[in-house]
Design a protein around this motif. Structure first.
Motif, PDB file in Angstrom:
ATOM      1  N   GLY A 160       0.801  -1.229   0.000  1.00  0.00           N
ATOM      2  CA  GLY A 160       0.000   0.000   0.000  1.00  0.00           C
ATOM      3  C   GLY A 160       0.828   1.271   0.000  1.00  0.00           C
ATOM      4  N   ALA A 161       2.086   1.152  -0.426  1.00  0.00           N
ATOM      5  CA  ALA A 161       2.966   2.319  -0.385  1.00  0.00           C
ATOM      6  C   ALA A 161       2.540   3.435  -1.337  1.00  0.00           C
ATOM      7  CB  ALA A 161       4.398   1.899  -0.699  1.00  0.00           C
ATOM      8  N   PHE A 162       1.698   3.111  -2.326  1.00  0.00           N
ATOM      9  CA  PHE A 162       1.309   4.159  -3.283  1.00  0.00           C
ATOM     10  C   PHE A 162       0.081   4.945  -2.817  1.00  0.00           C
ATOM     11  CE2 PHE A 162       2.772   0.836  -6.558  1.00  0.00           C
ATOM     12  CZ  PHE A 162       4.093   1.222  -6.419  1.00  0.00           C
ATOM     13  N   SER A 163      -0.511   4.522  -1.704  1.00  0.00           N
ATOM     14  CA  SER A 163      -1.809   5.116  -1.377  1.00  0.00           C
ATOM     15  C   SER A 163      -1.705   6.625  -1.179  1.00  0.00           C
ATOM     16  CB  SER A 163      -2.412   4.378  -0.170  1.00  0.00           C
ATOM     17  OG  SER A 163      -2.556   5.249   0.888  1.00  0.00           O
ATOM     18  N   GLY A 164      -2.580   7.329  -1.880  1.00  0.00           N
ATOM     19  CA  GLY A 164      -2.604   8.782  -1.806  1.00  0.00           C
ATOM     20  C   GLY A 164      -1.424   9.469  -2.491  1.00  0.00           C
ATOM     21  N   ASN A 169      -9.351  -0.251  -5.814  1.00  0.00           N
ATOM     22  CA  ASN A 169      -8.629  -1.453  -5.379  1.00  0.00           C
ATOM     23  C   ASN A 169      -7.156  -1.361  -5.760  1.00  0.00           C
ATOM     24  OD1 ASN A 169     -11.086  -2.716  -4.562  1.00  0.00           O
ATOM     25  ND2 ASN A 169     -11.530  -2.960  -6.748  1.00  0.00           N
ATOM     26  N   GLY A 170      -6.548  -0.234  -5.443  1.00  0.00           N
ATOM     27  CA  GLY A 170      -5.180   0.035  -5.890  1.00  0.00           C
ATOM     28  C   GLY A 170      -4.166  -1.026  -5.500  1.00  0.00           C
ATOM     29  N   VAL A 171      -4.351  -1.596  -4.305  1.00  0.00           N
ATOM     30  CA  VAL A 171      -3.365  -2.577  -3.843  1.00  0.00           C
ATOM     31  C   VAL A 171      -3.434  -3.829  -4.719  1.00  0.00           C
ATOM     32  CG1 VAL A 171      -2.765  -4.119  -1.927  1.00  0.00           C
ATOM     33  CG2 VAL A 171      -3.286  -1.712  -1.492  1.00  0.00           C
ATOM     34  N   VAL A 172      -4.670  -4.244  -5.045  1.00  0.00           N
ATOM     35  CA  VAL A 172      -4.853  -5.443  -5.864  1.00  0.00           C
ATOM     36  C   VAL A 172      -4.406  -5.187  -7.301  1.00  0.00           C
ATOM     37  CG1 VAL A 172      -6.545  -7.097  -6.746  1.00  0.00           C
ATOM     38  CG2 VAL A 172      -6.778  -6.171  -4.430  1.00  0.00           C
ATOM     39  N   ILE A 173      -4.916  -4.081  -7.872  1.00  0.00           N
ATOM     40  CA  ILE A 173      -4.597  -3.799  -9.274  1.00  0.00           C
ATOM     41  C   ILE A 173      -3.103  -3.503  -9.439  1.00  0.00           C
ATOM     42  CG2 ILE A 173      -5.186  -2.371 -11.274  1.00  0.00           C
ATOM     43  CD1 ILE A 173      -7.679  -3.517 -10.317  1.00  0.00           C
ATOM     44  N   GLY A 201      -0.682  -4.404  -7.395  1.00  0.00           N
ATOM     45  CA  GLY A 201       0.070  -5.624  -7.119  1.00  0.00           C
ATOM     46  C   GLY A 201       0.060  -6.538  -8.336  1.00  0.00           C
ATOM     47  N   ALA A 202      -1.147  -6.711  -8.921  1.00  0.00           N
ATOM     48  CA  ALA A 202      -1.268  -7.583 -10.100  1.00  0.00           C
ATOM     49  C   ALA A 202      -0.390  -7.058 -11.233  1.00  0.00           C
ATOM     50  CB  ALA A 202      -2.726  -7.656 -10.552  1.00  0.00           C
ATOM     51  N   PHE A 203      -0.398  -5.748 -11.428  1.00  0.00           N
ATOM     52  CA  PHE A 203       0.381  -5.186 -12.527  1.00  0.00           C
ATOM     53  C   PHE A 203       1.878  -5.455 -12.359  1.00  0.00           C
ATOM     54  CE2 PHE A 203       3.008  -1.913 -14.419  1.00  0.00           C
ATOM     55  CZ  PHE A 203       2.644  -2.039 -15.744  1.00  0.00           C
ATOM     56  N   PHE A 204       2.411  -5.211 -11.167  1.00  0.00           N
ATOM     57  CA  PHE A 204       3.859  -5.384 -11.018  1.00  0.00           C
ATOM     58  C   PHE A 204       4.266  -6.855 -10.956  1.00  0.00           C
ATOM     59  CE2 PHE A 204       3.570  -0.835 -10.012  1.00  0.00           C
ATOM     60  CZ  PHE A 204       4.491  -0.383 -10.940  1.00  0.00           C
ATOM     61  N   ILE A 205       3.345  -7.737 -10.508  1.00  0.00           N
ATOM     62  CA  ILE A 205       3.641  -9.179 -10.573  1.00  0.00           C
ATOM     63  C   ILE A 205       3.744  -9.582 -12.055  1.00  0.00           C
ATOM     64  CG2 ILE A 205       2.692 -11.493 -10.176  1.00  0.00           C
ATOM     65  CD1 ILE A 205       1.556 -10.417  -7.514  1.00  0.00           C
TER      66      ILE A 205
END
Ligand code: PHE
Length: 457
Positions: free
Chosen positions: A127-131, A306-310, A312-316
């Protein structure tokens, strides 16, 4: 052959295709292609890219896989065998040597950028990107790359994964990894692209990607498209030759190459469909260059529901794409040494991986302590380039076009028509004369023109 080694043979056509598509689909598709399209006006670039890939990169891809299957060994030894068999000049050994040397150099810097992708998996999932604001995202990235110690940690991790897979062998390592990872990659990418269609910026993104505005097209655009096509389908670095060497005689190389090139292009376009709606929905800049993935996207991931999911999925997805390409850069080198030295593949993967790590330090330092060091300052085009820029420029714009040209000339002019027709199992096939014409004339002219224009520009 001096040493027996673990069998190197694809167990199915599917395994070969997954390995080859895994090689082709990489940072080039998901990181480089969208930002190049963004910088070069979108739709028109995509169209030119598709055309030059079909006319230039595809015929060379077919030849490279064919030379591998004819020679049945690593690029250097395959070329030695082919030269002896067809009484060609020693000069053509350059295809083998140039490919292996280029693969090593690309592996060295690719692992550093692959390490960034890994690091961003961690950032996204925690969640480091939040905000994240624009300034904060740029700051995050520059703080990360300014710290050479942390770049080394992630580069090491990336190389350990890569070498670990190659160490486990062609069947037990590469094949096992790609048949699992590539479907995962397709699912993640398709899910992201579908999700992107629900975003408010989807319409604007499609307009951007489908805008065939040819007034913006310069010779530089065409050259960028050709260069990207080479890099993207993984030709000229010995990779496809090595993967071809492990291929059964009864598999159609022409069909396989088309599947590889189409899948590669589809992934690049899907990556654009997944990425640009995010960019447009948040009013960000589509032409923000190499920072598109590591600076612009995190802003969107930090804002979206859903930034953490999206995210996360993108960088994986990006990491998977990078790993399956990196193994294809390491394999030709390991295969070559394995053919001449009494050492297990495990040790060879570790030794070559460690050497690539050391060579990669030049790239690591290019973003911090050596950021003002311009090793080729005496040569006009490379005046302001860091070590990383020089390595990227010389491999993509000098080594790959040269080796690609040599492959086209060797397969098109040195080997006779009947020989290549037999090797491809293409007797009487309608595409054969087209392929041979493209190989003998269109590809060499295209390559020479990128080469000359890049050197002169
Ligand atoms: N095709 C890979 C990419 O797009 C890079 C690559 C080039 C890998 C050549 C192997 C050989 O990222």
């Amino acid at each position: 052959m001096t040493t027996p080694f673990t069998p190197r043979h694809w167990s199915s056509r599917f395994a070969f295709l997954m390995a080859a598509i895994g090689s082709a689909v990489g940072l080039g598709n998901i990181w480089r292609f969208p930002y190049l399209a963004g910088e070069n006006g979108g739709g028109a670039f995509i169209l030119i890219y598709a055309a030059t890939t079909l006319a230039i990169a595809l015929p060379i891809l077919i030849s490279e896989i064919m030379l591998g299957r004819m020679g049945k060994q690593s690029p250097i030894n395959a070329m030695r065998a082919l030269i002896a068999e067809h009484k060609a000049a020693r000069f053509w050994m350059l295809i083998g040597w140039g490919g292996i040397a280029g693969a090593f150099v690309v592996l060295s810097y690719y692992s550093v950028i692959g390490g960034w992708a890994l690091k961003y998996v961690e950032l996204a999932l925690t969640g480091a990107f939040s905000g994240e604001t624009e300034a904060a995202a740029a700051d995050h990235f520059s703080t990360f790359v300014a710290d050479s110690g942390s770049l080394m940690i992630w580069q090491t991790l990336f190389l350990v994964i890569t070498a670990g897979i190659v160490a486990a062998g062609v069947t037990g390592g590469i094949e096992r990894a790609v048949v699992m990872l590539m479907p995962l990659l397709f699912i993640l990418l398709a899910a992201m692209a579908v999700y992107a269609t629900t975003m408010p910026g989807f319409g604007a993104a499609m307009q951007f990607m489908l805008a065939f505005d040819f007034s913006e097209v310069t010779p530089g655009t065409v050259l960028a498209a050709i260069g990207q096509g080479f890099f993207s389908v993984s030709i000229a670095l010995g990779t496809m030759m090595t993967y071809g060497a492990y291929l059964d005689e009864d598999v159609s190389i022409g069909q396989s190459a088309i599947v590889i090139a189409v899948a590669d292009t589809a992934v690049a376009i899907l990556a654009g469909i997944a990425i640009f709606p995010l960019v447009f929905s948040y009013g960000l800049e589509p032409s923000s260059g190499p920072g598109l993935t590591f600076i612009t996207l995190p802003i969107a991931f930090g804002t979206i529901g859903n930034g953490v999911v999206i995210g996360g999925a993108f960088f994986i997805l990006l990491t998977v794409a990078a790993v399956t390409s990196a193994i294809s850069l390491l394999e030709p080198i390991v295969a070559w040494i394995e053919e001449g030295v009494h050492l297990s593949r495990k040790w060879l993967a570790i030794i070559v991986g460690a050497a690539a790590w050391v060579a990669g330090l030049g790239t690591v330092f290019s973003f911090n302590s050596w950021s003002d060091f311009h090793p080729m300052a005496r040569f006009g085009v490379m005046e302001k380039m860091t070590v990383f820029d020089v390595l990227d420029f010389t491999t993509a714009n000098l080594v790959m076009p040269t080796v690609g040209l040599l492959i086209a000339l060797f397969a098109g002019w040195v080997l006779s028509g009947p020989v290549v027709e037999g090797a491809l199992g293409a007797r009487g096939k309608a595409w054969f004369p087209w392929w041979r014409f493209a190989l003998r004339f269109i590809a060499p002219l295209g390559v020479v023109s990128i080469f000359v224009a890049n050197v002169l520009m």
